[in-house]
Design an enzyme around this catalytic site. Structure first.
Site, short mmCIF file in Angstrom:
data_model
loop_
_atom_site.label_atom_id
_atom_site.label_comp_id
_atom_site.label_asym_id
_atom_site.label_seq_id
_atom_site.Cartn_x
_atom_site.Cartn_y
_atom_site.Cartn_z
N ALA A 65 41.38 36.77 46.22
CA ALA A 65 40.57 37.62 47.09
C ALA A 65 39.76 36.69 48.00
CB ALA A 65 39.65 38.48 46.25
N GLY A 109 43.34 37.03 42.73
CA GLY A 109 43.99 38.23 43.25
C GLY A 109 45.42 37.97 43.69
N GLU A 112 47.39 38.25 40.60
CA GLU A 112 47.38 39.68 40.23
C GLU A 112 48.34 40.48 41.12
OE1 GLU A 112 43.02 39.71 40.53
OE2 GLU A 112 43.03 40.62 38.54
N GLU A 132 38.90 33.07 38.44
CA GLU A 132 37.68 33.83 38.77
C GLU A 132 36.46 33.35 38.00
OE1 GLU A 132 40.71 35.15 38.30
OE2 GLU A 132 41.04 36.78 39.75
C1 HXC Z 1 38.51 32.51 51.09
C2 HXC Z 1 39.76 30.61 50.93
C3 HXC Z 1 40.21 30.99 49.64
C4 HXC Z 1 39.75 32.22 49.11
C5 HXC Z 1 41.09 29.09 50.14
N1 HXC Z 1 40.33 29.44 51.19
N2 HXC Z 1 41.02 30.00 49.17
N3 HXC Z 1 38.93 31.37 51.63
N4 HXC Z 1 38.90 32.93 49.87
N5 HXC Z 1 40.15 32.67 47.91
C6 HXC Z 1 40.12 28.71 52.44
C7 HXC Z 1 39.21 27.50 52.23
O1 HXC Z 1 37.87 27.90 52.27
C8 HXC Z 1 39.59 26.66 53.42
O2 HXC Z 1 38.97 27.17 54.58
C9 HXC Z 1 41.10 26.90 53.55
O3 HXC Z 1 41.34 28.14 52.88
C10 HXC Z 1 41.93 25.83 52.88
O4 HXC Z 1 41.48 25.69 51.55
P1 HXC Z 1 41.10 24.30 50.87
O5 HXC Z 1 40.22 24.59 49.71
O6 HXC Z 1 40.57 23.34 51.90
O7 HXC Z 1 42.53 23.81 50.42
P2 HXC Z 1 42.90 22.84 49.19
O8 HXC Z 1 41.94 21.69 49.11
O9 HXC Z 1 44.36 22.55 49.36
O10 HXC Z 1 42.67 23.72 47.88
C11 HXC Z 1 43.51 24.85 47.63
C12 HXC Z 1 42.90 25.74 46.52
C13 HXC Z 1 41.43 26.06 46.87
C14 HXC Z 1 42.94 24.98 45.18
C15 HXC Z 1 43.74 26.99 46.40
O11 HXC Z 1 41.40 26.56 48.21
C16 HXC Z 1 40.79 27.07 46.00
O12 HXC Z 1 40.38 26.77 44.87
N6 HXC Z 1 40.66 28.32 46.49
C17 HXC Z 1 39.98 29.37 45.75
C18 HXC Z 1 40.84 29.87 44.64
C19 HXC Z 1 40.13 30.98 43.85
O13 HXC Z 1 39.06 30.73 43.25
N7 HXC Z 1 40.73 32.15 43.85
C20 HXC Z 1 40.15 33.28 43.16
C21 HXC Z 1 39.29 34.06 44.08
S1 HXC Z 1 38.48 35.37 43.24
P3 HXC Z 1 38.13 26.23 55.59
O14 HXC Z 1 37.55 27.20 56.57
O15 HXC Z 1 37.16 25.47 54.78
O16 HXC Z 1 39.19 25.33 56.17
C22 HXC Z 1 39.60 36.57 43.15
C23 HXC Z 1 39.08 37.81 42.50
C24 HXC Z 1 40.14 38.82 42.45
O17 HXC Z 1 40.70 36.46 43.55
C25 HXC Z 1 39.48 40.08 42.10
C26 HXC Z 1 40.38 41.25 42.34
C27 HXC Z 1 41.21 41.18 43.51
#
Ligand code: HXC
Length: 258
Positions: A65, A109, A112, A132
């Site tokens: 998400a 997400g 999921e 998460e």
């Molecule tokens: C918003 C995101 C994002 C996310 C990545 N980006 N994941 N933006 N929401 N979930 C954005 C980053 O901010 C960044 O933007 C760009 O995408 C590239 O990401 P990087 O982090 O620079 O890439 P990298 O170093 O290769 O790392 C990849 C990654 C990391 C390991 C996937 O991005 C990451 O940990 N993302 C979050 C993963 C996460 O926690 N997902 C769960 C979310 S909660 P900028 O602008 O800085 O370039 C969830 C709840 C679900 O899903 C609930 C029900 C639906």
């Protein structure tokens, strides 16, 4: 219809959706989820489409998400806005067969969403995780439930409690994905499977899906009864007669979806 956050095309009888927010690793923003819901509605309504495939990019199926959109939400924003449930579950309620073709990150997400599909085909680069907890929340779109049913309690707990990511190979061993293929072949291999399903009678494919899904929702005895009733109902289909006649006559069946 042009969409801002996804690309949509048809390949024969297969409806293909590509998540397309490359700068955010296909983070599932409200806009993306709205687009996805509309595209899935359209494919479900289109009688020419038999199978729906959802895919992402080489780097990410979806990284979860959109955290930037969620960061400032209050409890009441989430509760009164019915955050997640209203739109997010659409892939999981499709009646036609669905396949998720996953390369790169399928996190939160994103994992999921993939699990809402009937079949997951993974590129050897795929990584599945429920991180998460690392951002102070929990899976909100079925992660704790579907993952547990798919890989069992211990692995689901490990993933949900630590954010540990499963590789494609591990995911195949655990039963989360049906097949792992080289990343370069992901779409071709997925479309081959989709085309094969699309060559079947659409109502029979839909009934099959309904029965398999029933196994999640019922006791074994109830599920078997449900299956038998649906099995009996196939004897009312022209396609059932055509399929069996074609076998007896040693020819290919010509299904007409009725
Ligand atoms: C918003 C995101 C994002 C996310 C990545 N980006 N994941 N933006 N929401 N979930 C954005 C980053 O901010 C960044 O933007 C760009 O995408 C590239 O990401 P990087 O982090 O620079 O890439 P990298 O170093 O290769 O790392 C990849 C990654 C990391 C390991 C996937 O991005 C990451 O940990 N993302 C979050 C993963 C996460 O926690 N997902 C769960 C979310 S909660 P900028 O602008 O800085 O370039 C969830 C709840 C679900 O899903 C609930 C029900 C639906």
């Amino acid at each position: 219809m042009p969409y801002e956050n996804i690309q949509v095309e048809t390949r024969g009888r297969v409806g293909l959706v590509r998540l397309n927010r490359p700068k955010a690793l296909n983070a599932l923003s409200d806009g993306l989820v709205t687009d996805l819901q509309a595209a899935l509605d359209a494919f479900e309504d289109d009688p020419e489409i038999h199978v729906i495939v959802v895919t992402g990019s080489e780097k990410a199926f979806a990284a979860g998400a959109d955290i930037k959109e969620m960061a400032d939400k209050s409890h009441m924003d989430a509760y009164l806005g019915d955050f997640i449930t209203r739109k997010w579950g659409r892939l999981g309620t499709c009646r036609k067969p669905t396949i998720a073709a996953v390369a790169g990150y399928a996190l939160g997400g994103g994992c999921e969403l993939a699990m809402m599909a009937d079949i997951i085909i993974a590129a050897d680069t795929a990584k599945f995780g429920q991180p998460e907890i690392t951002i102070g929340t929990i899976p909100g779109s079925g992660g704790t439930q579907r993952l547990t049913r798919l890989v069992g309690k211990s692995k689901a707990m490990l993933m949900c409690l630590t954010g540990w990511q499963m590789t494609a190979e591990e995911a195949e061993r655990a039963g989360l994905v049906a097949k792992v293929v080289p990343a370069a072949d992901l779409l071709d291999e997925t479309l081959k499977i989709a085309d094969r399903i699309a060559s079947m009678s659409l109502p029979v494919a839909m009934m099959t899906k309904e029965c398999v899904n029933r196994s999640y929702e019922s006791t074994l005895a109830e599920g078997i009864l449900f299956e038998r009733r649906v099995f009996h109902s196939t004897f009312g289909l022209e396609d059932r007669k055509e399929g069996m006649s074609a076998f007896v006559e040693k020819r290919q069946p010509n299904f007409r979806d009725r």
